[in-house]
Scaffold this motif. Structure first.
Motif, PDB file in Angstrom:
ATOM      1  N   GLU A 162       0.711  -1.415   0.069  1.00  0.00           N
ATOM      2  CA  GLU A 162      -0.009  -0.059  -0.067  1.00  0.00           C
ATOM      3  C   GLU A 162       0.733   1.321   0.152  1.00  0.00           C
ATOM      4  N   PHE A 163       2.024   1.099  -0.044  1.00  0.00           N
ATOM      5  CA  PHE A 163       3.110   2.427   0.167  1.00  0.00           C
ATOM      6  C   PHE A 163       3.076   3.013  -1.317  1.00  0.00           C
ATOM      7  N   ARG A 164       2.979   4.429  -1.258  1.00  0.00           N
ATOM      8  CA  ARG A 164       2.958   5.171  -2.418  1.00  0.00           C
ATOM      9  C   ARG A 164       4.288   6.098  -2.536  1.00  0.00           C
ATOM     10  N   LEU A 165       5.035   6.170  -1.499  1.00  0.00           N
ATOM     11  CA  LEU A 165       6.111   7.083  -1.577  1.00  0.00           C
ATOM     12  C   LEU A 165       7.447   6.564  -1.882  1.00  0.00           C
ATOM     13  N   GLU A 166       8.242   6.720  -2.979  1.00  0.00           N
ATOM     14  CA  GLU A 166       9.591   6.100  -3.280  1.00  0.00           C
ATOM     15  C   GLU A 166      10.443   5.907  -2.252  1.00  0.00           C
ATOM     16  N   TYR A 167      10.536   6.956  -1.363  1.00  0.00           N
ATOM     17  CA  TYR A 167      11.602   6.910   0.001  1.00  0.00           C
ATOM     18  C   TYR A 167      11.058   5.752   0.734  1.00  0.00           C
ATOM     19  N   LEU A 211       9.713   2.890  -0.208  1.00  0.00           N
ATOM     20  CA  LEU A 211      10.076   1.696  -0.794  1.00  0.00           C
ATOM     21  C   LEU A 211      11.661   1.413  -0.755  1.00  0.00           C
ATOM     22  N   LYS A 212      12.528   2.508  -0.836  1.00  0.00           N
ATOM     23  CA  LYS A 212      13.729   2.423  -1.286  1.00  0.00           C
ATOM     24  C   LYS A 212      14.360   2.020  -0.001  1.00  0.00           C
ATOM     25  N   SER A 213      13.915   2.930   1.112  1.00  0.00           N
ATOM     26  CA  SER A 213      14.359   2.470   2.494  1.00  0.00           C
ATOM     27  C   SER A 213      14.239   1.153   3.046  1.00  0.00           C
ATOM     28  N   LEU A 214      13.146   0.495   2.604  1.00  0.00           N
ATOM     29  CA  LEU A 214      12.745  -0.696   2.888  1.00  0.00           C
ATOM     30  C   LEU A 214      13.753  -1.887   2.334  1.00  0.00           C
ATOM     31  N   TYR A 215      13.901  -1.551   1.029  1.00  0.00           N
ATOM     32  CA  TYR A 215      14.597  -2.668   0.054  1.00  0.00           C
ATOM     33  C   TYR A 215      15.963  -2.480   0.548  1.00  0.00           C
ATOM     34  N   CYS A 242      13.034  -8.115  -9.268  1.00  0.00           N
ATOM     35  CA  CYS A 242      11.862  -8.456  -8.701  1.00  0.00           C
ATOM     36  C   CYS A 242      11.311  -7.482  -7.938  1.00  0.00           C
ATOM     37  N   PHE A 243      12.039  -6.732  -7.263  1.00  0.00           N
ATOM     38  CA  PHE A 243      11.791  -5.423  -6.548  1.00  0.00           C
ATOM     39  C   PHE A 243      11.493  -4.471  -7.435  1.00  0.00           C
ATOM     40  N   LEU A 244      12.320  -4.085  -8.566  1.00  0.00           N
ATOM     41  CA  LEU A 244      11.873  -3.247  -9.295  1.00  0.00           C
ATOM     42  C   LEU A 244      10.593  -3.322 -10.100  1.00  0.00           C
ATOM     43  N   SER A 245      10.200  -4.574 -10.201  1.00  0.00           N
ATOM     44  CA  SER A 245       8.781  -4.859 -10.816  1.00  0.00           C
ATOM     45  C   SER A 245       7.768  -4.682 -10.056  1.00  0.00           C
ATOM     46  N   PHE A 246       7.894  -4.666  -8.962  1.00  0.00           N
ATOM     47  CA  PHE A 246       7.049  -4.398  -7.552  1.00  0.00           C
ATOM     48  C   PHE A 246       6.974  -2.904  -7.574  1.00  0.00           C
ATOM     49  N   ALA A 247       8.034  -2.216  -7.590  1.00  0.00           N
ATOM     50  CA  ALA A 247       8.135  -0.934  -7.339  1.00  0.00           C
ATOM     51  C   ALA A 247       7.357  -0.231  -8.637  1.00  0.00           C
ATOM     52  N   PHE A 248       7.433  -0.750  -9.735  1.00  0.00           N
ATOM     53  CA  PHE A 248       6.602  -0.101 -11.127  1.00  0.00           C
ATOM     54  C   PHE A 248       5.243  -0.245 -10.885  1.00  0.00           C
ATOM     55  N   VAL A 308       3.329  -0.495  -7.727  1.00  0.00           N
ATOM     56  CA  VAL A 308       3.058   0.234  -6.669  1.00  0.00           C
ATOM     57  C   VAL A 308       3.095   1.774  -6.860  1.00  0.00           C
ATOM     58  N   LEU A 309       4.257   2.099  -7.491  1.00  0.00           N
ATOM     59  CA  LEU A 309       4.299   3.507  -7.761  1.00  0.00           C
ATOM     60  C   LEU A 309       3.483   3.940  -9.030  1.00  0.00           C
ATOM     61  N   LYS A 310       3.218   3.056  -9.865  1.00  0.00           N
ATOM     62  CA  LYS A 310       2.379   3.420 -11.032  1.00  0.00           C
ATOM     63  C   LYS A 310       3.274   4.093 -12.081  1.00  0.00           C
ATOM     64  N   ILE A 311       4.429   3.497 -12.340  1.00  0.00           N
ATOM     65  CA  ILE A 311       5.281   4.217 -13.375  1.00  0.00           C
ATOM     66  C   ILE A 311       5.240   3.478 -14.714  1.00  0.00           C
ATOM     67  N   GLY A 312       4.873   4.160 -15.604  1.00  0.00           N
ATOM     68  CA  GLY A 312       4.819   3.544 -17.070  1.00  0.00           C
ATOM     69  C   GLY A 312       6.138   3.266 -17.606  1.00  0.00           C
ATOM     70  N   HIS A 313       6.439   1.944 -18.134  1.00  0.00           N
ATOM     71  CA  HIS A 313       7.641   1.572 -18.727  1.00  0.00           C
ATOM     72  C   HIS A 313       7.278   0.584 -19.652  1.00  0.00           C
ATOM     73  N   ALA A 314       8.442   0.383 -20.714  1.00  0.00           N
ATOM     74  CA  ALA A 314       8.218  -0.822 -21.845  1.00  0.00           C
ATOM     75  C   ALA A 314       8.479  -2.256 -20.909  1.00  0.00           C
ATOM     76  N   PRO A 315       8.192  -3.117 -21.447  1.00  0.00           N
ATOM     77  CA  PRO A 315       8.351  -4.524 -20.933  1.00  0.00           C
ATOM     78  C   PRO A 315      10.128  -4.821 -20.729  1.00  0.00           C
ATOM     79  N   ASP A 316      10.499  -5.185 -19.768  1.00  0.00           N
ATOM     80  CA  ASP A 316      12.026  -5.236 -19.317  1.00  0.00           C
ATOM     81  C   ASP A 316      12.849  -4.070 -19.226  1.00  0.00           C
ATOM     82  N   ASP A 317      12.180  -3.117 -19.380  1.00  0.00           N
ATOM     83  CA  ASP A 317      12.886  -1.788 -19.062  1.00  0.00           C
ATOM     84  C   ASP A 317      12.870  -1.126 -17.728  1.00  0.00           C
ATOM     85  N   TYR A 318      14.044  -1.415 -17.030  1.00  0.00           N
ATOM     86  CA  TYR A 318      13.928  -1.227 -15.636  1.00  0.00           C
ATOM     87  C   TYR A 318      14.575   0.506 -15.524  1.00  0.00           C
ATOM     88  N   PHE A 319      15.004   1.018 -16.292  1.00  0.00           N
ATOM     89  CA  PHE A 319      15.666   2.180 -16.090  1.00  0.00           C
ATOM     90  C   PHE A 319      14.720   3.428 -15.582  1.00  0.00           C
TER      91      PHE A 319
END
Length: 145
Positions: A50-55, A57-61, A93-99, A101-112
């Motif tokens: 349910e987190f929506r703040l980047e900070y 998520l980043k702190s936990l990870y 796996c974490f980056l996919s989760f962050a995509f 949760v944070l609703k970041i648009g991206h191309a498949p397999d593009d983690y940048f």
């Protein structure tokens, strides 16, 4: 009675478990780094769904998962492609989760995009920097080896 810990390294998936003993000591087996990091990542994903703040998520990870992956990288750095890919899989796996949760648009397999939002460096670059830092300290005498 003294207790020691052992870690088994093998190229096969099914490692033969063996309990080492001496006359007054017991050696306890330790989970692999990969499995430990995956278990903690699962916990982070359940907690942070349910987190929506980047900070947050980043702190936990960084504090719970990446600290396991990067513990003493000089001692057990990944020397094979498969070992590196296993650790890279945890970060992805974490980056996919962050995509998600944070609703970041991206191309498949593009983690940048999420790497830049979270201000992350690639795992390989962090490991290389840690190895170079260790080598520098070793050569200038800061570390007694």
């Amino acid at each position: 009675m003294k207790k020691f810990q052992t870690m088994t390294f093998a190229k096969c998936r099914s490692v033969i478990s063996f309990q080492y003993k001496t006359y007054d000591s017991t050696f306890v087996s330790v989970k692999s780094v990969r499995l430990g990091a995956l278990n903690v990542l699962g916990l982070v994903k359940r907690i942070a769904s349910e987190f929506r703040l980047e900070y947050s998520l980043k702190s936990l990870y960084c504090s719970l998962v990446r600290s396991i992956i990067e513990y003493e990288p000089v001692l057990w750095d990944t020397h094979t492609a498969s070992s590196y890919l296993q650790l890279k899989r945890i970060q992805r796996c974490f980056l996919s989760f962050a995509f998600y949760v944070l609703k970041i648009g991206h191309a498949p397999d593009d983690y940048f995009p999420v790497l830049s939002v979270l201000n992350f460096t690639l795992l390989a670059n962090r490991r290389a920097a840690a190895n170079l830092s260790f080598l520098h300290k070793l050569l200038d005498g800061s570390i007694n080896a």
